[in-house]
Scaffold this motif. Structure first.
Motif, short mmCIF file in Angstrom:
data_model
loop_
_atom_site.label_atom_id
_atom_site.label_comp_id
_atom_site.label_asym_id
_atom_site.label_seq_id
_atom_site.Cartn_x
_atom_site.Cartn_y
_atom_site.Cartn_z
N GLY A 16 -2.03 -0.19 -10.50
CA GLY A 16 -1.82 -0.95 -9.27
C GLY A 16 -1.75 -0.05 -8.06
O GLY A 16 -2.56 0.86 -7.90
N VAL A 17 -0.78 -0.29 -7.19
CA VAL A 17 -0.66 0.51 -5.97
C VAL A 17 -0.30 1.95 -6.27
O VAL A 17 -0.45 2.83 -5.41
CB VAL A 17 0.37 -0.10 -4.99
CG1 VAL A 17 -0.06 -1.46 -4.53
CG2 VAL A 17 1.76 -0.14 -5.61
N ASP A 18 0.17 2.23 -7.48
CA ASP A 18 0.58 3.60 -7.86
C ASP A 18 -0.50 4.34 -8.66
O ASP A 18 -0.22 5.39 -9.25
CB ASP A 18 1.87 3.56 -8.67
CG ASP A 18 3.07 3.12 -7.84
OD1 ASP A 18 3.09 3.43 -6.63
OD2 ASP A 18 3.97 2.47 -8.38
N GLU A 19 -1.72 3.85 -8.66
CA GLU A 19 -2.75 4.47 -9.48
C GLU A 19 -3.18 5.84 -8.96
O GLU A 19 -3.82 6.61 -9.69
CB GLU A 19 -3.98 3.56 -9.57
CG GLU A 19 -4.72 3.36 -8.27
CD GLU A 19 -5.94 2.47 -8.44
OE1 GLU A 19 -6.25 2.11 -9.60
OE2 GLU A 19 -6.57 2.12 -7.43
N GLY A 20 -2.83 6.19 -7.72
CA GLY A 20 -3.23 7.48 -7.18
C GLY A 20 -2.40 8.65 -7.64
O GLY A 20 -2.74 9.81 -7.34
N VAL A 21 -1.30 8.40 -8.36
CA VAL A 21 -0.45 9.48 -8.87
C VAL A 21 -0.18 9.24 -10.34
O VAL A 21 -0.54 8.20 -10.90
CB VAL A 21 0.88 9.56 -8.09
CG1 VAL A 21 0.64 9.96 -6.64
CG2 VAL A 21 1.65 8.23 -8.16
N ALA A 22 0.47 10.19 -10.98
CA ALA A 22 0.73 10.10 -12.42
C ALA A 22 1.85 9.10 -12.72
O ALA A 22 2.92 9.15 -12.09
CB ALA A 22 1.10 11.46 -12.98
N ALA A 23 1.62 8.23 -13.69
CA ALA A 23 2.68 7.37 -14.19
C ALA A 23 3.69 8.20 -14.98
O ALA A 23 4.91 8.03 -14.85
CB ALA A 23 2.11 6.27 -15.07
N HIS A 105 6.99 7.75 5.93
CA HIS A 105 6.11 7.43 4.80
C HIS A 105 6.31 5.96 4.44
O HIS A 105 7.40 5.40 4.58
CB HIS A 105 6.28 8.38 3.62
CG HIS A 105 7.60 8.36 2.92
ND1 HIS A 105 7.94 7.40 2.01
CD2 HIS A 105 8.65 9.22 2.96
CE1 HIS A 105 9.15 7.65 1.50
NE2 HIS A 105 9.61 8.74 2.07
N VAL A 106 5.20 5.35 4.02
CA VAL A 106 5.15 3.91 3.78
C VAL A 106 4.42 3.64 2.48
O VAL A 106 3.84 4.54 1.87
CB VAL A 106 4.45 3.19 4.96
CG1 VAL A 106 5.22 3.41 6.27
CG2 VAL A 106 3.00 3.67 5.11
N GLU A 107 4.45 2.38 2.06
CA GLU A 107 3.80 2.01 0.80
C GLU A 107 2.30 2.33 0.84
O GLU A 107 1.65 2.22 1.88
CB GLU A 107 4.00 0.53 0.51
CG GLU A 107 5.38 0.18 0.03
CD GLU A 107 5.75 0.85 -1.27
OE1 GLU A 107 4.86 0.97 -2.16
OE2 GLU A 107 6.91 1.26 -1.42
N PRO A 108 1.74 2.73 -0.31
CA PRO A 108 0.31 3.05 -0.36
C PRO A 108 -0.55 1.92 0.18
O PRO A 108 -0.38 0.75 -0.18
CB PRO A 108 0.04 3.27 -1.85
CG PRO A 108 1.37 3.64 -2.42
CD PRO A 108 2.39 2.89 -1.63
N GLY A 109 -1.46 2.26 1.09
CA GLY A 109 -2.40 1.28 1.61
C GLY A 109 -1.90 0.41 2.74
O GLY A 109 -2.66 -0.40 3.28
N THR A 110 -0.62 0.56 3.13
CA THR A 110 -0.08 -0.29 4.20
C THR A 110 -0.15 0.38 5.57
O THR A 110 0.14 -0.25 6.58
CB THR A 110 1.38 -0.68 3.93
OG1 THR A 110 2.21 0.50 3.95
CG2 THR A 110 1.52 -1.37 2.58
#
Length: 321
Positions: A16-23, A105-110
């Motif tokens: 989801g919105v966190d796909e750009g970093v490691a889970a 810093h803000v939520e990814p994509g916002t």
């Protein structure tokens, strides 16, 4: 933004919105324990970074945000929201001023939508708003960390740890000496344990700050003159929010976690009972087991046994009814 640290050994991409970093990097609970002990770091390089410069930056932001920032001391971390005209949460900003620039810093994509709103409100104020996401990455150091801070890096220091605005060109080199990496799932598990809401997870299109407890950390009740302030004042002085955030202990015998949006019902009414709320974030915690945050109707009894699909859930109060 896709982080270069996804190339580290064992890294599994988030979703989801966190796909750009490691889970995670292969051991979720070890990573959680390390963060809880104050060691390691979390790569948050997918988050948006917005900078506001100019001599009017603090007085101007003070007019737009829910937080009192007109006299924000240099280096003091704070949180703030942008509300709609009806008081619904649109953006959440995590701020610090370094004496020349307000960094958020803000939520990814916002960040694009946030910057568009800020640009539309500049008028005659001497400010410049810039998207710095491509240049700076956010790195989180947990509370108690003794990791060395790079010279000249802007830092937000909070009770939960430090957020570093690190030049992206230095991210891989810093990761080599910052201790073991922890994935976003470990970070989220501690966030849920700490009852901290997250935009897009605990919020929907009609969420107001009172429902999530953001009144305490991100809203200043003695200031006015910002969009949505009338709703905040009315609920604070005359009423109660329609929903409230709760912390849930989930049945540990279930194999699957109920995901975001899973409907909550009274256990006594079973699977066909009335919808009373929904799961916002669910995680597996290294000590507490499966836990979650959820939004429920304000009048749900505090001792009510709940069901999230087929998973039993016991609630703890986060926001008072």
């Amino acid at each position: 933004m896709k982080s270069p640290l996804l190339s580290l050994p064992g890294a599994v991409s988030g979703e989801g919105v966190d796909e750009g970093v490691a889970a995670h990097y292969g051991d979720l609970f070890r990573e959680q324990r390390a963060l809880a002990d104050g060691t390691g770091f979390v790569d948050l390089a997918h988050r948006g970074v917005v900078a506001v410069t100019g001599p009017d930056r603090l007085s101007w932001l003070h007019l737009l945000l829910t937080q009192h920032v007109s006299e924000l001391p240099v280096g003091l971390a704070t949180e703030a929201l942008v509300l709609s005209a009806h008081g619904h949460i649109e953006h959440a900003l995590y701020l610090v001023d370094d004496g020349e620039t307000v960094w958020a810093h803000v939520e990814p994509g916002t960040q694009d939508a946030l910057i568009a709103y800020l640009e539309s409100m500049k008028f005659f104020y001497r400010v410049e708003v810039t998207d710095r996401t491509s240049e700076f990455a956010v790195v989180h150091l947990p509370a108690g960390s003794i990791a060395e801070l790079p010279e000249g890096v802007v830092v937000r220091e909070t009770a939960y740890g430090r957020d570093l605005f690190l030049p992206r060109s230095e991210l891989e080199a810093y990761a080599e000496k910052a201790g073991p990496p922890a994935g976003i799932l470990a970070y989220e598990a501690l966030r849920v344990e700490q009852h901290r809401p997250r935009l897009g997870f605990e919020t929907d299109h009609r969420t107001i700050p009172h429902e999530l407890g953001w009144i305490e950390s991100a809203v200043h009740l003695q200031k006015g003159c910002y969009r949505g302030q009338e709703t905040v004042a009315r609920v604070q002085n005359l009423g109660k929010p329609p929903r409230r955030l709760v912390f849930l202990h989930l049945d540990g015998s279930e194999v699957f976690l109920p995901g975001h949006g899973t409907v909550l019902r009274l256990a006594d009414e079973g699977a066909d009972g009335r919808a009373l709320g929904f799961i916002t974030t669910s995680v597996r915690h290294h000590e507490l087991g499966p836990i979650a945050l959820a939004l429920v109707k304000r009048n749900v009894p505090l001792d009510a046994r709940l069901l999230a699909d087929t998973t039993a859930a016991a609630q703890e109060v986060v926001v008072e009814p």
